[in-house]
Design an enzyme around this catalytic site. Structure first.
Site, PDB file in Angstrom:
ATOM      1  N   GLU A 218       0.883  -1.171   0.000  1.00 59.44           N
ATOM      2  CA  GLU A 218       0.000   0.000   0.000  1.00 59.44           C
ATOM      3  C   GLU A 218       0.911   1.208   0.000  1.00 59.44           C
ATOM      4  OE1 GLU A 218      -1.526   3.108   0.431  1.00 59.44           O
ATOM      5  OE2 GLU A 218      -1.761   2.695   2.570  1.00 59.44           O
TER       6      GLU A 218
ATOM      7  N   CYS B  26      -2.443   8.629   3.229  1.00 60.46           N
ATOM      8  CA  CYS B  26      -2.279   8.137   1.855  1.00 60.46           C
ATOM      9  C   CYS B  26      -3.403   8.591   0.925  1.00 60.46           C
ATOM     10  CB  CYS B  26      -2.207   6.617   1.857  1.00 60.46           C
ATOM     11  SG  CYS B  26      -0.777   5.953   2.727  1.00 60.46           S
TER      12      CYS B  26
END
Length: 499
Positions: free
Chosen positions: A273, A307
């Site tokens: 990720e 993120c």
């Protein structure tokens, strides 16, 4: 000389930890957890409070031999953990959740001091960590198989297949600084759910919450040899990446590091990720007040260190000026400063160096023609919420992940143009669109290359049960307990010949 430690002679380690974490700091270097044992080392690292710039605590760092020892204990405990019955795994996870709640204030204080997280966000992270563990417990009961009839062809007559999922092996988990508790739970919760040992390497900037989590997991009754939490510098940790004793490697962090890890991981399965530069499309038919309020919420939570933090805001020409002013009004209402103050909305970035890099990006964009509408001047690690208007989507600041409290406003004429701008990024984690047009929504969903598209909401939205991950440079695989369990297991079939 290295020594096994429990926090000091004559001390209850958990009580000692709780008392000191809530005071001004920790005098003794905090040991790490290696196969359920607490170990000190001569190599230490300070944990700096980003807001004060002062050392809050010191942690012991693991060496290459420590990490190899953790891999060995994980591999040695796999037979025990993989055979733990479901009710035991669920009970352990429920106990972990209860103990996190019991130690909530300690964890909130830790997140504030080690990462500069504002109190309301820190408290929210603790709540989410509990939810992640509870969801993992629920999903543990859903690791079921199915029966396959194999007589579709004559050769399969009299044969039946029984398909199930089994853990791939010990888990190697590497987590970043921005959500150190919940992101650790997103890896450890599913690992316990499937019955896998784990080695967690937390970010050296924010290791304390992970070390508390290790104590909680041990207290909950997970086999001691299956639990390792070892802070270590990246160069030291490189040695463990290719270790074949791990069945799955889960990494959350920067793209450069993540793709390099994948290249060196060997035969093990890898989940990455790697972040993004999330875009939001605001069409002229949307609710301007709601859209603007959500942009402000998504662009500056956790000082933009997320993120899926809102970064690129694409606004349709007819409503550009109106939306811009509503966003600026929302920014002006944010309280910036001490993260320990319950009313603070935006605290410091993780370090003064990180804030300096963000400030330099702002200056570069201004030199190229962007307009500074809010913020822009840092003080130490504190960068106020910053809005840059009239940003060309080809500017460097639009093309990379900022990981800072900065949003970029760009106008567009058609939805097709906005979609092209969104897709011009090398990233593809999540995106958002504000519109009441089903045609525009369907077009965006079909065309935008992301792991998830949020309609009438921001890409920053995430609940912990949803599949979470991206495409392109944003990584491979999915998190969320149900989906992480799938990544950490493999299908295995038993075929019975009913002769």
């Amino acid at each position: 000389m290295q020594s096994i430690s429990s926090g000091g002679p004559g001390r209850n380690p958990d009580l000692f930890y709780s008392q000191t974490i809530l005071s001004s700091g920790m005098d003794d270097p905090q040991p790490f957890c290696l196969g359920g044992r607490w170990k000190s080392s001569p190599d230490t690292s300070p944990v700096i409070n980003p807001y004060t710039g002062k050392t809050f605590a010191t942690v012991c760092l693991g060496s290459q031999s420590d990490l190899l020892a953790a891999a060995a204990t994980a591999a040695g405990s796999f037979q025990e953990t993989r055979t733990l019955p479901l009710y035991t795994r669920k009970k352990i996870l429920h106990t972990i959740a209860a103990l996190i709640e019991e130690r909530r204030e300690e964890l909130v204080s830790t997140l504030i001091h080690e990462g500069g997280k504002v109190r309301k966000v820190a408290d929210g992270e603790v709540s989410r960590a509990i939810e992640t563990i509870m969801i993992s417990a629920e999903e543990a009961g859903q690791i079921t198989g199915k029966i396959l009839s194999l007589d579709r062809t004559p050769g399969g007559k009299g044969h039946t297949g029984y398909l199930t999922r089994v853990p791939l092996g010990p888990i190697l988990a590497i987590t970043p600084f921005n959500y150190p508790l919940n992101l650790a739970c997103h890896k450890i919760g599913p690992a316990i759910a499937v019955g896998a040992p784990f080695l967690l390497k937390p970010a050296t900037a924010t290791p304390l919450s992970s070390l508390i989590l290790a104590r909680i997991i041990l207290a909950a009754g997970y086999p001691k040899e299956a639990v390792s939490v070892v802070p270590a510098p990246g160069k030291v940790a490189d040695s463990i990446i290719s270790d074949e004793r791990f069945g799955y490697l889960s990494f959350t962090g920067s793209p450069d590091v993540g793709w390099d890890i994948k290249n060196r991981a060997g035969r093990k399965k890898v989940g990455l990720e790697l972040g993004g530069n999330a875009a939001v499309i605001i069409c002229s038919d949307s609710d301007p007040d709601y859209a603007a309020s959500r942009i402000v919420a998504g662009g500056f939570v956790n000082a933009g260190q997320n993120c899926v933090s809102v970064q690129r805001v694409l606004i349709e020409d007819p409503v550009y000026a109106e939306i811009e002013e509503k966003i600026l009004s929302g920014v002006r209402a944010l309280k910036v400063g001490d993260p320990a103050d319950p009313d603070t909305d935006v605290g410091p970035m993780i370090s003064a160096d990180a804030a300096t890099i963000a400030e330099e990006s702002i200056r570069s964009a201004l030199l190229r023609g962007a307009r500074l509408s809010a913020g822009g001047e840092r003080t130490g690690a504190l960068l106020p919420p910053t809005v840059l208007s009239d940003v060309d989507p080809t500017f460097e600041i639009s093309c990379r992940e900022l990981f800072a409290p900065i949003i970029l406003l760009t106008s567009f004429e058609t939805v097709d143009e906005a979609i092209r701008i969104v897709n011009s990024s090398t990233y593809g984690l999540q995106a958002g669109i504000f519109s009441d047009s089903l045609r525009a929504i369907r077009k965006a969903f079909n065309a935008i290359d992301v792991g998830a598209l949020l309609v009438n909401d921001i890409p920053t939205f995430r609940v912990d049960e949803m599949p979470y991950g991206g495409v392109k440079g944003s990584g491979i695989g999915r998190e969320g307990p149900k989906y992480a369990i799938r990544e950490m297991t493999v299908e295995k079939m038993l075929v019975m010949n009913e002769r």
